[in-house]
Design an enzyme around this catalytic site. Structure first.
Site, PDB file in Angstrom:
ATOM      1  N   ASP A  18     105.784  33.744  47.444  1.00 49.98           N
ATOM      2  CA  ASP A  18     106.449  34.951  46.956  1.00 49.98           C
ATOM      3  C   ASP A  18     106.579  36.001  48.053  1.00 49.98           C
ATOM      4  OD1 ASP A  18     103.666  35.232  46.934  1.00 49.98           O
ATOM      5  OD2 ASP A  18     103.664  36.663  45.287  1.00 49.98           O
ATOM      6  N   ILE A  50      96.801  31.741  46.652  1.00 48.50           N
ATOM      7  CA  ILE A  50      97.098  31.566  45.224  1.00 48.50           C
ATOM      8  C   ILE A  50      98.461  30.902  45.019  1.00 48.50           C
ATOM      9  CG2 ILE A  50      97.597  32.820  43.074  1.00 48.50           C
ATOM     10  CD1 ILE A  50      95.398  34.805  43.939  1.00 48.50           C
ATOM     11  N   CYS A  81      95.065  39.641  48.379  1.00 47.68           N
ATOM     12  CA  CYS A  81      94.758  39.731  49.792  1.00 47.68           C
ATOM     13  C   CYS A  81      94.303  41.124  50.170  1.00 47.68           C
ATOM     14  CB  CYS A  81      96.002  39.369  50.611  1.00 47.68           C
ATOM     15  SG  CYS A  81      96.655  37.742  50.232  1.00 47.68           S
ATOM     16  N   GLY A  85      92.882  42.915  29.937  1.00 52.78           N
ATOM     17  CA  GLY A  85      93.599  43.703  28.928  1.00 52.78           C
ATOM     18  C   GLY A  85      93.823  45.155  29.283  1.00 52.78           C
TER      19      GLY A  85
END
Length: 645
Positions: free
Chosen positions: A99, A52, A2, A362
């Site tokens: 969350d 999400i 966000c 990564g």
């Protein structure tokens, strides 16, 4: 996830509703799915959402039961389900499955240091109306950004600088110190971004704002162990496997599709292999390269994708597309680009968005495990210098150090005063002395030849002075270099409305790997190779006589073919030197040598012209990188500083 923005003014009113919306809408790309606003007598909060977790119920700003605590939050808290259960057991009531809500109830239960309970990436603003307190917090390693500035008696903040730039009274004066830092380290170090009247909240910190003033608190720092115990290779391999598996697993938590940026190098390949083991369906993988063969890693990425049974998507970015996108990419960052491949990363993110909304990457492995061997092996040369000074008669010191690798640079090596200056001699994009020659006299006088920059570095060196020299450099890379990589990943992924997640930047993994002796990270191939290294430089020895990221490569053998495990690092190169000869140099001269650039007075134009007319015989396109960075500064001035609100 966000974009957040807001205004705090406990001695008056916050920004108007219209201005709050304007600030927030500058970051619609960070959250195209929804928006939300809160405003009372002193605080204004704006939010753009990329849905999400709990797609239907995670709207923000979010509050507690009596609406006395409000939060806006950018990021992901990967252990939110465990925290939710813990908070439910303590009597808290949840309205959503998001969350975000654990921040609200976590603050009620554990206070303003509740972020110490959160595992993940986050930047949030929490407003406690009853106590008249706002807390701005940033995650431990700085995966998610947060900027702030004092404007017209109030504190403004935003995920991106453009939210603050939207305020008509913000003074866009440049920070010469940040621009100088950028030219040497390709990213402004510390809390000072490129705008002089703005700050960024540093990783592992939170800022508390009350009517009495502001307090900056550090709650976490990159760990450093001056003394280490050796527990053996098997133990380290087992723990790395456990922690990295957990880190990847946590970052696959999502209610929307997840993929991966796959370069074909060791780090992203490990993540792809772990993801494929955890996923019931083929993983979506994405790579980008350039038409020039030695700058194109797409074949390696395809090889890894086939090994993992993934659905792979590959792009090529030619020079003409690159130049067209350069101003756009600077506009995305609100700052000069740190790394030439940021443009490619943006284009890849746009392609990736067609298939997924979340992508793992990564980043963080090289800083943690010793992947920048040419610099992280440099303590070897510093040890030689110290030995020669201490034990060799002065009259033959120059001859001895020349035989030990310095060659024609023997005199310069012996003049290096300390470990910090030795690091600067190998870790730079434009060396201090060359940069000072390119700056105008006025700029050098203003900066006192980077006096404050060097003081900040010296303070970090002082903290680790009792440790192993290799561990010192690894610590400084984790502390000072990593932010550059994370900042460019966040900016270019979120510009395409994609959330990038970084398993190697898991704080539990970082805390453990920091205890591993450097011997297991940068390991000589044999005693014979170590002996040969006595007579060459760290730059020449790296990846020829030693093995970078050795312990990680050993772990990777459980997941990947030897061809990938043993691949040398390319680092997503861009063919700048070649492109310079094919028109990029002419474009740079047109911009940097015109009247507008001359009147600016930043650079010594004669020295700048000499640099552009004389290609330096440097590896890894470093001549092109220097011109690229200076060009970025001038383009940034024209787009942001010259422009009035």
């Amino acid at each position: 996830m966000c974009g957040i923005a807001g205004s705090i003014n406990f001695k008056g009113e916050p920004v108007s509703e219209n201005l709050l919306k304007t600030m927030t809408e500058t970051m619609t790309h960070r959250g195209p799915d929804d928006d939300g606003y809160f405003r009372d007598a002193h605080v204004a909060l704006g939010f753009r959402r990329l849905s999400i977790i709990d797609v239907g119920g995670g709207k923000q700003p979010m509050s507690n039961e009596d609406n006395s605590i409000w939060v806006i939050f950018n990021g992901e808290i990967y252990n939110f389900q465990e925290l939710r259960e813990e908070l439910l057991a303590k009597g808290h009531t949840f309205k959503t499955k998001s969350d975000t809500e654990v921040i609200v109830h976590g603050y009620e239960e554990w206070g303003e240091r509740c972020m110490e309970k959160f595992y993940g990436m986050f930047a949030y603003a929490l407003y406690d109306q009853k106590q008249k307190k706002v807390i701005l917090a940033r995650d431990r390693l700085g995966v998610k950004p947060l900027h702030y500035a004092w404007v017209d008696g109030q504190l403004l903040f935003g995920s991106e600088m453009k939210a603050i730039l939207a305020h008509p009274k913000f003074d866009r004066a440049p920070s010469l110190a940040a621009l100088s830092s950028y030219l040497t380290f390709r990213y402004p170090q510390g809390a000072q971004p490129v705008f002089a009247n703005m700050k960024r909240l540093e990783p592992g910190h939170y800022l508390t704002i009350t009517p009495a003033g502001t307090t900056l608190t550090k709650y976490w720092d990159v760990p450093f162990h001056a003394r280490k115990e050796y527990f053996g290779e098997y133990y380290y391999l087992e723990r790395i496997g456990e922690l990295l598996t957990k880190a990847v697993q946590r970052r696959m938590i999502s209610d929307v599709p997840v993929g991966i940026y796959l370069s074909g190098g060791l780090d992203s390949s490990i993540v792809a292999a772990l993801m494929s083991r955890m996923s019931q369906n083929p993983v979506e993988t994405f790579s980008i390269g350039f038409p020039e063969d030695k700058y194109n890693e797409t074949d390696a990425a395809q090889f890894v994708a086939r090994h993992c049974g993934a659905n792979h998507h590959a792009l090529l970015l030619p020079q003409e597309n690159y130049l067209e996108l350069l101003p756009k990419a600077i506009g995305i960052k609100d700052a000069p680009l740190s790394i030439p491949h940021e443009i490619a990363l943006y284009q890849l993110s746009c392609e990736l968005k067609k298939y997924v909304t979340v992508a793992l990457s990564g980043e963080g492995s090289d800083e943690l495990f010793g992947g920048y061997g040419r610099v992280q092996r440099s303590p070897m040369d510093w040890k030689k210098i110290q030995f020669v000074r201490r034990y060799v008669p002065r009259r033959i010191q120059q001859s001895v150090i020349a035989a030990l690798g310095a060659s024609t640079n023997a005199e310069q090596w012996l003049k290096i005063p300390d470990a910090m200056e030795h690091l600067f001699s190998v870790y730079n994009w434009i060396p201090f002395e060359e940069k000072w020659s390119l700056f105008s006299d006025e700029v050098n006088e203003t900066l006192a030849y980077d006096e404050e920059e060097k003081k900040a570095w010296a303070a970090h060196f002082d903290l680790v002075r009792d440790g192993d020299p290799y561990d010192q450099v690894l610590y400084l890379f984790e502390k000072r270099h990593l932010l550059c990589m994370l900042d460019r990943l966040d900016a270019m992924s979120m510009a395409a409305s994609v959330e990038a997640r970084v398993p190697f930047v898991d704080h539990e993994l970082v805390e453990f790997v920091s205890t591993i002796p450097s011997y297991y990270k940068l390991r000589w191939r044999s005693p014979f190779h170590k002996a040969r290294a006595l007579f060459t430089t760290s730059f020449s020895a790296s990846e020829r006589l030693d093995q970078s990221k050795d312990i990680l490569r050993r772990y990777a053998r459980t997941l990947l073919p030897e061809e990938i495990v043993n691949r040398k690092k390319l680092g997503f190169p861009v063919p700048l030197d070649t492109w310079m000869k094919q028109g990029l140099a002419a474009y740079a001269k047109e911009i940097l040598l015109d009247d507008r650039s001359r009147r600016r007075g930043i650079f010594n134009i004669a020295k700048l012209e000499k640099l552009m007319n004389n290609q330096q015989p440097l590896d890894y396109d470093f001549w092109g990188k220097k011109i690229f960075m200076i060009l970025n500064i001038e383009l940034w001035f024209r787009m942001f500083v010259d422009k009035k609100n």
